[in-house]
Design a protein around this motif. Structure first.
Motif, mmCIF file in Angstrom:
data_model
loop_
_atom_site.group_PDB
_atom_site.id
_atom_site.type_symbol
_atom_site.label_atom_id
_atom_site.label_comp_id
_atom_site.label_asym_id
_atom_site.label_seq_id
_atom_site.Cartn_x
_atom_site.Cartn_y
_atom_site.Cartn_z
ATOM 1 N N VAL A 163 1.060 -0.784 -0.107
ATOM 2 C CA VAL A 163 -0.276 -0.169 -0.211
ATOM 3 C C VAL A 163 1.096 0.849 -0.085
ATOM 4 N N GLU A 214 -2.441 -0.818 9.370
ATOM 5 C CA GLU A 214 -4.148 -1.600 9.559
ATOM 6 C C GLU A 214 -4.591 -2.100 8.271
ATOM 7 N N ARG A 215 -4.598 -1.238 6.831
ATOM 8 C CA ARG A 215 -5.228 -2.153 5.569
ATOM 9 C C ARG A 215 -4.742 -2.879 4.944
ATOM 10 N N ALA A 216 -2.761 -2.679 4.909
ATOM 11 C CA ALA A 216 -1.447 -3.762 4.401
ATOM 12 C C ALA A 216 -2.051 -5.044 4.931
ATOM 13 N N ALA A 269 -4.252 -6.431 6.527
ATOM 14 C CA ALA A 269 -5.518 -6.919 6.506
ATOM 15 C C ALA A 269 -5.382 -7.411 4.849
ATOM 16 N N MET A 270 -5.003 -6.673 4.072
ATOM 17 C CA MET A 270 -5.056 -7.230 2.384
ATOM 18 C C MET A 270 -3.688 -8.085 2.532
ATOM 19 N N THR A 301 0.763 5.944 0.413
ATOM 20 C CA THR A 301 -0.348 6.847 0.434
ATOM 21 C C THR A 301 0.895 8.257 0.427
ATOM 22 N N ALA A 316 -3.302 3.357 10.060
ATOM 23 C CA ALA A 316 -4.665 3.358 9.080
ATOM 24 C C ALA A 316 -3.631 2.990 8.240
ATOM 25 N N LEU A 317 -2.767 2.866 7.312
ATOM 26 C CA LEU A 317 -1.916 2.525 5.692
ATOM 27 C C LEU A 317 -1.663 1.319 6.323
#
Length: 448
Positions: A69, A84-86, A88-89, A71, A81-82
């Motif tokens: 990811v 957490e998203r990474a 999860a992905m 940003t 947030a970055l």
């Protein structure tokens, strides 16, 4: 824009947060730059721009699953947030047995070499405007130039930093300057266009604006009133501006991904002759002030000058860690990383080293041939090596360059082309990939 130390620290923070959020491993890359440019046309200011950008890319691993990811928001909340998203992905991604960080025991240690890549300059817009106007004025002063397609001057400073969860963190800064011009000669449907440019890491290295402009104008005028050339087999001489593309085709064929996928025309060529005896191709990341110099690669591995071709023999593949694992080999320090996606493979200051003969001798031996200054289209098959490109150039008659010729095609196969290639002694380091003038005998010309 952050300093190299600040950028490396910010990348390391992202990695630490990823590990805390459940990633087994992670790496991060920071890329920031400040750039200014001025464009002029027909003596008038056309555009002035300045940009400041900063991005951070994060790659995380959960087992053999990974995700990337990126940003441009570097605040703490955005970074959280970055991460957490990474993570999860990554947990939802398919497994890849070859993906992963570079081997820990191969990481660069100690102080990176000082390659003198940043002169600390930040020229004012008025300075860039004066340079652009001087380039264009010199180009328009060439007899036969009828129109300007524009001239420009630019300056930038960039910071790159990489951090990994298994012990590497480092960054460096580079400056960059460039001048360019594109000119038109002739009138109406008979107009011809050509260009010239120069780039350097330090402002003091940049060619004089008048030299760049004059070169652009003279190139455009030289192309006027092109004729046709008959079809047949004949020698082709590649101007350095296009000869470097031949070296680029070699790099595409020896990259780890192409070898691992078995999609290269040089698949079984390692350790064999691929060029004529005497040909040397070298990649030098430590070239002081080089346009693509770097102290470490995109995975944090040390880099060093590499002879890719020695005396015509292919000495190495170009491998990042993933392709090296797939092939059962070691990475070669040629990984390149953007802010998004996994690392790929890239060279640094790549050059075909000069031969022994001047270009005049290579050309003087040709009874009838063509000197190519422009290639058109993308007719290169990386799997078979088949090569077919539209071209513009000049006819060679009785050892002399005579008149411009257009609307013809040059064709061959890169395996045979490499073996029949002779480099001249006029190498200049003007681009990231460089070559001298080269001659290739026995190519097929399709004219009209």
């Amino acid at each position: 824009m952050l300093s190299p130390k600040q950028a490396a620290d910010r990348a390391a923070q992202a990695v630490e947060r990823a590990r805390a959020a459940g990633a087994d491993a992670a790496d991060a890359v920071y890329a920031g730059d400040v750039a200014s440019s001025v464009q002029v046309r027909m003596g008038a200011l056309e555009d002035v721009s300045r940009s400041e950008n900063a991005e951070l890319g994060l790659r995380v691993f959960v087992g053999q699953r990974s995700a990337s990811v990126a940003t441009s928001d570097l605040s703490d909340d955005a970074l959280a947030a970055l991460v957490e998203r990474a993570v999860a992905m990554a947990r939802l991604a398919p497994e890849d047995p070859w993906a992963g960080l570079a081997p820990a025991d191969r990481l660069m240690k100690g102080t990176p070499p000082d390659l003198d890549l940043d002169d600390g300059g930040d020229p004012a817009p008025d300075t860039l405007k004066a340079q652009a106007l001087a380039v264009e004025e010199a180009a328009r002063a060439v007899a036969g130039v009828s129109q300007s397609d524009g001239a420009g001057a630019s300056a930038s400073r960039s910071t790159v930093a990489i951090a990994t969860s298994h012990g590497f963190a480092g960054g460096y800064r580079v400056s960059g300057y460039s001048l360019s011009a594109s000119m038109l000669a002739g009138e109406g449907g008979a107009m011809q266009r050509d260009w010239a440019s120069h780039s350097a890491r330090h402002a003091a290295q940049l060619e004089a604006p008048e030299l760049v402009g004059t070169r652009a104008g003279e190139r455009a005028v030289a192309r006027l009133d092109p004729g046709r050339i008959e079809s047949g087999a004949m020698p082709v001489v590649f101007d350095p501006r296009v000869a470097n593309g031949l070296v680029g085709h070699l790099v595409g064929a020896i990259g780890g991904a192409a070898i691992a996928r078995r999609t290269s025309f040089l698949l079984d060529a390692l350790g064999t002759r691929v060029f004529a005896p005497g040909v040397v191709i070298e990649d030098d990341p430590h070239r002081p002030r080089g346009l693509r110099s770097r102290p470490f690669d995109g995975e944090g591995l040390p880099v060093s000058p590499t002879r890719i071709v020695e005396d015509g023999m292919l000495e190495t593949w170009l491998l990042d860690s993933a392709s090296a694992r797939q092939l059962g080999l070691e990475p070669t320090g040629h990984a390149a990383r953007g802010v998004s996606g996994a690392p790929g493979v890239s060279t640094s200051n790549l050059a075909m080293l000069p031969g022994k003969l001047p270009p005049e001798t290579l050309i003087g031996e040709i009874e009838r041939g063509v000197y190519v200054i422009e290639l058109i289209g993308q007719g290169v098959n990386g799997v078979t090596g088949d090569y077919s490109r539209g071209a513009f150039g000049f006819l060679i008659e009785q050892g002399e360059i005579t008149r411009p010729v257009a609307e013809f095609t040059i064709a061959g196969n890169l395996k045979a082309m490499f073996l029949n290639l002779t480099p001249a002694n006029d190498l200049e380091y003007r681009y990231g990939t460089n070559a001298p003038t080269v001659r290739i005998d026995g190519m097929t010309i399709a004219g009209g």
